[in-house]
Design an enzyme around this catalytic site. Structure first.
Site, PDB file in Angstrom:
ATOM      1  N   GLU A  79       0.845  -1.189   0.000  1.00 20.08           N
ATOM      2  CA  GLU A  79       0.000   0.000   0.000  1.00 20.08           C
ATOM      3  C   GLU A  79       0.888   1.248   0.000  1.00 20.08           C
ATOM      4  OE1 GLU A  79      -2.037   0.881   3.801  1.00 20.08           O
ATOM      5  OE2 GLU A  79      -1.407  -1.128   4.374  1.00 20.08           O
ATOM      6  N   CYS A 111      -3.453  -3.583   4.595  1.00 22.46           N
ATOM      7  CA  CYS A 111      -2.558  -4.650   5.086  1.00 22.46           C
ATOM      8  C   CYS A 111      -3.038  -6.046   4.720  1.00 22.46           C
ATOM      9  CB  CYS A 111      -2.424  -4.566   6.607  1.00 22.46           C
ATOM     10  SG  CYS A 111      -1.832  -2.975   7.165  1.00 22.46           S
ATOM     11  N   HIS A 233      -2.203  -9.868  12.519  1.00 24.99           N
ATOM     12  CA  HIS A 233      -1.695  -8.641  11.895  1.00 24.99           C
ATOM     13  C   HIS A 233      -1.241  -7.748  13.059  1.00 24.99           C
ATOM     14  CE1 HIS A 233      -1.143  -4.956   9.875  1.00 24.99           C
ATOM     15  NE2 HIS A 233      -2.171  -4.375  10.454  1.00 24.99           N
TER      16      HIS A 233
HETATM   17  P1  HMG Z   1      -2.944   7.227  21.471  1.00 21.94           P
HETATM   18  O1  HMG Z   1      -4.083   8.148  21.599  1.00 21.94           O
HETATM   19  O2  HMG Z   1      -1.617   7.846  21.328  1.00 21.94           O
HETATM   20  O3  HMG Z   1      -2.737   6.271  22.681  1.00 21.94           O
HETATM   21  O4  HMG Z   1      -3.253   6.270  20.251  1.00 21.94           O
HETATM   22  P2  HMG Z   1      -3.598   6.032  24.020  1.00 21.94           P
HETATM   23  O5  HMG Z   1      -3.704   7.283  24.791  1.00 21.94           O
HETATM   24  O6  HMG Z   1      -4.856   5.282  23.692  1.00 21.94           O
HETATM   25  O7  HMG Z   1      -2.582   5.047  24.748  1.00 21.94           O
HETATM   26  C1  HMG Z   1      -2.276   3.823  24.190  1.00 21.94           C
HETATM   27  C2  HMG Z   1      -2.155   2.825  25.338  1.00 21.94           C
HETATM   28  O8  HMG Z   1      -1.025   3.199  26.144  1.00 21.94           O
HETATM   29  C3  HMG Z   1      -3.365   2.822  26.263  1.00 21.94           C
HETATM   30  O9  HMG Z   1      -3.578   1.485  26.663  1.00 21.94           O
HETATM   31  C4  HMG Z   1      -2.888   3.650  27.460  1.00 21.94           C
HETATM   32  O10 HMG Z   1      -3.560   3.329  28.677  1.00 21.94           O
HETATM   33  C5  HMG Z   1      -1.433   3.232  27.507  1.00 21.94           C
HETATM   34  P3  HMG Z   1      -5.043   0.846  26.537  1.00 21.94           P
HETATM   35  O11 HMG Z   1      -5.943   1.691  27.335  1.00 21.94           O
HETATM   36  O12 HMG Z   1      -5.376   0.914  25.082  1.00 21.94           O
HETATM   37  O13 HMG Z   1      -4.847  -0.536  27.043  1.00 21.94           O
HETATM   38  N1  HMG Z   1      -0.576   4.204  28.221  1.00 21.94           N
HETATM   39  C6  HMG Z   1       0.411   3.826  29.062  1.00 21.94           C
HETATM   40  N2  HMG Z   1       0.844   2.617  29.469  1.00 21.94           N
HETATM   41  C7  HMG Z   1       1.902   2.580  30.328  1.00 21.94           C
HETATM   42  N3  HMG Z   1       2.504   3.683  30.826  1.00 21.94           N
HETATM   43  C8  HMG Z   1       2.098   4.921  30.439  1.00 21.94           C
HETATM   44  C9  HMG Z   1       1.012   5.024  29.523  1.00 21.94           C
HETATM   45  N4  HMG Z   1       0.374   6.070  28.949  1.00 21.94           N
HETATM   46  C10 HMG Z   1      -0.601   5.536  28.151  1.00 21.94           C
HETATM   47  N5  HMG Z   1       2.712   6.004  30.918  1.00 21.94           N
HETATM   48  C11 HMG Z   1      -3.359   4.525  18.665  1.00 21.94           C
HETATM   49  C12 HMG Z   1      -3.022   4.898  20.111  1.00 21.94           C
HETATM   50  C13 HMG Z   1      -3.156   3.041  18.476  1.00 21.94           C
HETATM   51  C14 HMG Z   1      -4.836   4.869  18.390  1.00 21.94           C
HETATM   52  C15 HMG Z   1      -2.430   5.337  17.720  1.00 21.94           C
HETATM   53  O14 HMG Z   1      -1.105   4.945  17.924  1.00 21.94           O
HETATM   54  C16 HMG Z   1      -2.770   5.189  16.238  1.00 21.94           C
HETATM   55  O15 HMG Z   1      -3.644   5.876  15.720  1.00 21.94           O
HETATM   56  N6  HMG Z   1      -2.028   4.272  15.508  1.00 21.94           N
HETATM   57  C17 HMG Z   1      -2.263   4.044  14.091  1.00 21.94           C
HETATM   58  C18 HMG Z   1      -3.503   3.231  13.831  1.00 21.94           C
HETATM   59  C19 HMG Z   1      -3.365   1.784  14.193  1.00 21.94           C
HETATM   60  O16 HMG Z   1      -2.280   1.249  14.332  1.00 21.94           O
HETATM   61  N7  HMG Z   1      -4.511   1.071  14.301  1.00 21.94           N
HETATM   62  C20 HMG Z   1      -4.505  -0.341  14.623  1.00 21.94           C
HETATM   63  C21 HMG Z   1      -5.739  -1.073  14.072  1.00 21.94           C
HETATM   64  S1  HMG Z   1      -5.993  -0.773  12.329  1.00 21.94           S
HETATM   65  C22 HMG Z   1      -4.764  -1.746  11.567  1.00 21.94           C
HETATM   66  O17 HMG Z   1      -4.158  -2.569  12.171  1.00 21.94           O
HETATM   67  C23 HMG Z   1      -4.510  -1.474  10.121  1.00 21.94           C
HETATM   68  C24 HMG Z   1      -3.221  -0.739   9.815  1.00 21.94           C
HETATM   69  O18 HMG Z   1      -2.117  -1.605   9.971  1.00 21.94           O
HETATM   70  C25 HMG Z   1      -3.268  -0.154   8.403  1.00 21.94           C
HETATM   71  C26 HMG Z   1      -3.607  -1.072   7.237  1.00 21.94           C
HETATM   72  O19 HMG Z   1      -4.439  -1.944   7.284  1.00 21.94           O
HETATM   73  O20 HMG Z   1      -3.046  -0.783   6.165  1.00 21.94           O
HETATM   74  C27 HMG Z   1      -2.994   0.441  10.743  1.00 21.94           C
END
Ligand code: HMG
Length: 386
Positions: A79, A111, A233
């Site tokens: 992609e 993906c 994935h």
């Molecule tokens: P965010 O807003 O930065 O993170 O986005 P958050 O605030 O939700 O924190 C993440 C986790 O860290 C949370 O854990 C927090 O509690 C924890 P959870 O509640 O989820 O269990 N946290 C901590 N832990 C320990 N110590 C600390 C601390 N602070 C916070 N101090 C998000 C996270 C994944 C949304 C962002 O990184 C993102 O948008 N990533 C890109 C999208 C993505 O990867 N999506 C995955 C599913 S879609 C997919 O897999 C397809 C893809 O590969 C593309 C394709 O298909 O081509 C992406």
């Protein structure tokens, strides 16, 4: 007749950024990335590395072993396309000097496309059991600087051959799959970074998993106990852990680590490799499993935003370890160069010229091939001095 993955090779770029460095620069607690996201490092391609050079480097290892002899098709999943018309695989065909009698095509569905390629390859082999197909998945995960997605960047490629009587993994005929037209993650043609509705994307990933698993379980009659390990994935390793916790409700941390831990080792260090990610997980599992997986069934979940999910499975074949490239993969990850934050941002901003002029790119560390420059709107690839 058994059909599946005969040999498999993984490659990622020679540079990485430690997420501690990113956390410090962005004023974030590093534990958010290390524990919350489950990522330690992200692979960063230098300007003279792209999906073609990463793909060619992964496939080159197979070529060195003679595994590409007689390949009748190359299905290239990505992609991170480099051209609207010419398939990225054509450049790989060129640099690897593959035979003219070889179909080459590029596939896209975020993906998921490498799994579509695997399915198509199996169809070709089923029609002609003595034939062999090369599948390559190669991607660069890139989000806007400072965005929530930034810590989930990465890069890498996996190349594998599909044949009858495979040495590594025979794929089962049963599968559960699910599609839904959603906007969880996408990249318009005019942007070089993906756009993502991050939290929503994690929910759609899980929904597609649950639907795919339900269908797979009904079709196969299998339950979670029938699997020795699972590969997901892996956009970031915590996502795979959460996904498995949804299927195996109430699973202990110890058991979770046992069934998915080995599959997450490479991704924790390379980052999201989009279409290649599931297969990076498979390499990681096969290379790192202490237990002999001979005859064991592995569950695999492929997800591509937009979205398509598929749950399928395969049985590890006797003597599979002899077909693996474990030392090469370990040396690759251990030998990478760490970037400073400034170097990371400089590489991020290094744009590909668009004026059709003549450009020679600086030489960075790459695999056996490099994207050496541009001339008259044509990309030029060359052997690297390594
Ligand atoms: P965010 O807003 O930065 O993170 O986005 P958050 O605030 O939700 O924190 C993440 C986790 O860290 C949370 O854990 C927090 O509690 C924890 P959870 O509640 O989820 O269990 N946290 C901590 N832990 C320990 N110590 C600390 C601390 N602070 C916070 N101090 C998000 C996270 C994944 C949304 C962002 O990184 C993102 O948008 N990533 C890109 C999208 C993505 O990867 N999506 C995955 C599913 S879609 C997919 O897999 C397809 C893809 O590969 C593309 C394709 O298909 O081509 C992406």
């Amino acid at each position: 007749m058994k059909i599946g993955i005969d040999q498999i090779s993984f490659y990622t770029a020679q540079y990485f950024l430690d997420l501690k460095t990113l956390a410090e620069a962005r004023g974030v607690d590093p534990e958010k990335f290390y524990t919350g996201i489950g990522q330690e490092k992200m692979g960063i391609p230098p300007p003279d590395e792209d999906v073609v050079t990463m793909a060619a480097s992964a496939a080159f290892r197979l070529k060195e072993r003679g595994a590409l002899e007689g390949v009748e098709a190359m299905l290239f999943a990505t992609e991170s396309g480099i051209d609207q018309s010419k398939a990225a695989g054509m450049f790989v065909h060129g640099v690897l000097e593959l035979p003219a009698r070889c179909r080459v095509v590029e596939l896209k569905q975020a993906c998921y496309s490498a799994t579509a390629a695997l399915r198509m390859a199996m169809g070709l082999v089923a029609m002609k059991p003595k034939s062999k197909v090369l599948v390559i998945a190669s991607d660069i995960a890139r989000y806007e600087l400072g965005s929530p997605g930034e810590s989930t960047q990465g890069c890498g490629a996996v190349a594998f051959t599909v044949s009858a009587d495979p040495r590594v993994l025979a794929i089962d005929p049963e599968a559960g799959f699910y599609a839904d037209d959603v906007m969880d993650f996408w990249r318009p043609n005019y942007l070089s970074e993906a756009l993502v509705d991050g939290k929503y994307s994690t929910l759609v990933y899980i929904k597609a998993l649950q639907e795919s698993w339900k269908q797979y379980a009904a079709e196969s009659g299998r339950s979670l106990e029938d699997f020795a390990r699972f590969c997901y994935h892996i956009p970031f390793t915590r996502m795979a852990a959460k996904a498995h916790q949804k299927l195996a409700k109430g699973i202990s941390d110890e058991e979770l680590q046992r069934v998915i831990g080995e599959s997450l080792i490479y991704s924790r260090s390379a980052g999201n490799c989009y279409s290649a990610s599931l297969y990076v997980g498979l390499c990681s599992l096969l290379d790192n499993a202490v237990e002999d997986l001979n005859g064991k069934r592995i569950g695999l979940y492929s997800y591509g935003s937009g979205c398509v999910g598929e749950f399928f499975s395969g049985v590890v074949q006797a003597g599979y370890r002899a077909a693996l490239l474990t030392p090469a993969h370990e040396n690759l990850l251990a030998g990478r160069t760490e970037l400073t934050f400034q170097q990371y941002e400089d590489i991020y901003h290094y744009g590909i010229p668009t004026d059709g002029g003549e450009y020679i790119f600086p030489q960075y560390r790459t695999g056996p091939f490099r994207f050496s420059g541009m001339q008259g709107h044509k990309r030029i690839y060359a052997k690297a001095r390594i």
